[in-house]
Design an enzyme around this catalytic site. Sequence first.
Site, PDB file in Angstrom:
ATOM      1  N   HIS A 162       0.825  -1.209   0.000  1.00 57.80           N
ATOM      2  CA  HIS A 162       0.000   0.000   0.000  1.00 57.80           C
ATOM      3  C   HIS A 162       0.862   1.264   0.000  1.00 57.80           C
ATOM      4  CE1 HIS A 162      -2.201   3.145   2.383  1.00 57.80           C
ATOM      5  NE2 HIS A 162      -3.063   2.938   1.415  1.00 57.80           N
ATOM      6  N   GLU A 208       2.161   1.758  -3.372  1.00 58.65           N
ATOM      7  CA  GLU A 208       1.109   2.314  -4.235  1.00 58.65           C
ATOM      8  C   GLU A 208       1.096   3.854  -4.145  1.00 58.65           C
ATOM      9  OE1 GLU A 208      -2.922   3.880  -3.449  1.00 58.65           O
ATOM     10  OE2 GLU A 208      -3.120   1.751  -2.951  1.00 58.65           O
ATOM     11  N   HIS A 209       1.161   4.366  -2.912  1.00 61.05           N
ATOM     12  CA  HIS A 209       1.179   5.824  -2.741  1.00 61.05           C
ATOM     13  C   HIS A 209       2.395   6.450  -3.441  1.00 61.05           C
ATOM     14  CE1 HIS A 209      -1.675   7.167   0.639  1.00 61.05           C
ATOM     15  NE2 HIS A 209      -2.097   5.983   0.227  1.00 61.05           N
ATOM     16  N   GLU A 223      -3.926   7.997   7.523  1.00 58.07           N
ATOM     17  CA  GLU A 223      -4.900   7.132   6.852  1.00 58.07           C
ATOM     18  C   GLU A 223      -5.183   5.890   7.710  1.00 58.07           C
ATOM     19  OE1 GLU A 223      -3.864   6.078   2.836  1.00 58.07           O
ATOM     20  OE2 GLU A 223      -5.487   4.623   2.680  1.00 58.07           O
TER      21      GLU A 223
END
Lengths: 423, 425
Positions: free
Chosen positions: A66, A69-70, A141
């Site tokens: 993840h 991905e960012h 997040e």
Amino acid sequence: MDKLEYTALGQTVYHCVLPNGLNIYVDVRPEYGKQFAFFATRYGGMDLRFRGEDGDWLDTPAGVAHFLEHKTFDTEDGNALQRMAAHGVDPNAFTSASMTGYYFDGVEGFEDNLRTLLSFVSVPWFTPESVDKEQGIIAQEIRMGEDDPNDEAYYRLLEAMYVNHPVRGRVAGTVESISHITADTLYQCHKAFYRPGNMVLCAAGNIDPQRVADIAREVLPGSQTSAAETDHGRPERPEVGEKFTRRTMPVSIPLFTLGLKGTPAARGEGLRQRLLAELTCDVLFSPSAPLYNRLYEQGLLNSSFGSFYSDGPGCAFIVAEGESRDPERVRREVLAEAARLAAEGIDQELWDRLKKAAYGTMVRRLNSMEDTCIELAEAHFDGEDYLSFPQVFQSIERGHGEALLRAWFVEERCALSVIAPEE
Amino acid sequence: MQQHWKRLADGVELSVTQTDKFKTGLLAATLTIPLRADTATFGALIPEVLYRGSGHYPDMGKLSSAADALYGASLSTGVRQRGESQCVSVLCGFIDDRYALDGSAVLEPAAALMGEALLNPATRNGIFREEYVESEGANLADRIQARMNDKRSWAIFRLIQEMCGREAYAVDKLGDGETARAMTAERLWDAYRSLLSGAKVIFYYGGAASVERVEDAVRRSFAPLLTGRTAPVDCLVTPEPQGPARTVTDAMDVTQGKLAMGFRTGGVTMGSGDYPALLVCNALYGGSANSKLFVNVREKMSLCYYASSMLDKIKGLMVVSSGVEFSQFDRAQEAILAQLEAVRKGEFTLDELTAAGRTVANSLRSRLDSQSQLEDDQLTRLLFHCDREGEDLIRAVETVTADQVVEAAGKLKLDTVYRLTGKEG
């Protein structure tokens, strides 16, 4: 490109494999105004341990897929997100337990945007400074997810169900785990999984399939390399680890997630198992199911209730979730009804009607280019053809549903996660 | 794609988007009444009770089975807010006849099923069944209470309550829990009868069938609704804040704070000449991944996990919604306002302006590819007599100038700030 015709569904899909191993699917829809492209790698939150280039096993921190991905949106010339937004398109990405996907939709400049998408995903660019900064953003997040009672109920369920399998961890990791991620970690993971042979490109809209293939060939590296070998831990036993877990949060009435731990499908059987599991869920949980109606009338469930099937390498499970004043009673009622149906048989008329309804629901979903592309990609990774679902439905019988109820809907395979209101 | 419109009676309209690009048809019947505190609970509860069963299909299982038999038609009932109106709808999405495995027509039986659900509810002694009203009343009260579970939307909801407390706009479209729990079948039945006879009625169909076929199906299945009526559809627009900006703070057991800020648009709404400029202004300021809030407040300053702005084009509002650390409330708020000030001063590049215009045009065009968004947009247009069609609006958006954006930003006035913070200790 190969032209695949699905006459019964009114769909035409073009497919090819580039010399570098990339699979491309293009769903041509002349009457649509926008175009959609989805570029995905078979690499997600559960792929924490893999073999590096030197042959040694490498353990990476939870949340790295993840995080990657960012940071993938960063390029040497700045952020690709803003570059694409400047064209008026809306690029985005998601990371699931077993996949990371990047996509955009737009009404103009499709070829330029496709080039940008393929380029920023395939060319890594990470700096220690930008990784440091992202740690702050992602920590927020993660905290936001921890405040979300539905997320919390779901992950606590997975932790209870699975003992070894990494699906039990949060895709985004924890504030602690992501603090160990460095630019080097990201380069290693990118190198291991962002290879054309481990990826798929699906596009849809009023586009020329050959142009999509040509652009992919121009932009992406030409050499073929297979993906890194992954390790998802010791084999899971069929039983759940814990049958019950509970915590309190500021919610108005208790939320629950009920999980049934299933058996992963054999390669090539994934679509069939999914359709079967979803149909079997419908027998118990759909708005026309007798059990759901009884529990609804008794005030034990409300319209927030729903169910789904999920799977990945080495895991498969059913989740039913909703709000209830008495989640433990819901669990007892579900298992009792499943046992009764497994013994006495599922009503044939109900089964046939639900099958027809499930078919129609899947046809309706084809309206969405986004859903269709993502399904094509997932099925591709599983070695399957998503649009063969009408034929697969034909091979699924009521007896298969009864067998699944007998095998999965039992006390030892069932876990319940409850989020209760604070006192 | 062709757009048709027809008046079936005074206050009763049929709108059809004829296109074969979808594999499905979507039919909707929407009854619209003013949103008022003393009647909102009725409007919210009626669709829930209707979904429990009809005369021919007296419980939810039988009604859902009838939809299943139509290839899993998605029969649903629900309530929406449009400005200061409450819209009660029955909707049904169903596969197009050409995909029916036995080749039978689906539109007509789907329309009949909707008519059955809306006009022939399950009754006892001539009114709704008491047990359905009672349990749906309790469910609705739970749903109202459950609003606080999603903190992001809760913060916006609380902002609107505070900001528009004296306007019908702040009335919860779900009504209130107390009234819902105390509801009787008799009271709800009376409200249902007046809804059927008094509400404005809009039928919408999107799909491949001909207009004649749709009109025929609607006339057959909804005959009792085809009578003249004069239901008003209004929305009070408050151009300016009624005083200095106010700040309201709530505390809850959360780990991340929420900051929501409400602005008045100076009276600009979807029908205004400068609405296209407001749309571009919003995209430039906080409505896209290229916006000032996203690029500066989120990415460069790392002050918020999310920070975005959105418009209510009917009421003339802009809301900024963000997630922040408790210790950063003041800094985040300052930064959000500073970015708006920058837009007001024209501190943006031609590239930023072009990108914002493209983003708006792109999202408007994309909506034409979604059947449910087409329905939603068409309903709003018909309710508020805005005849600017999709393409006209897109052309207007594409020619918005920097000066027009500066002017639109200049009209935005901060009205209320809402902060959701953690509990101490």
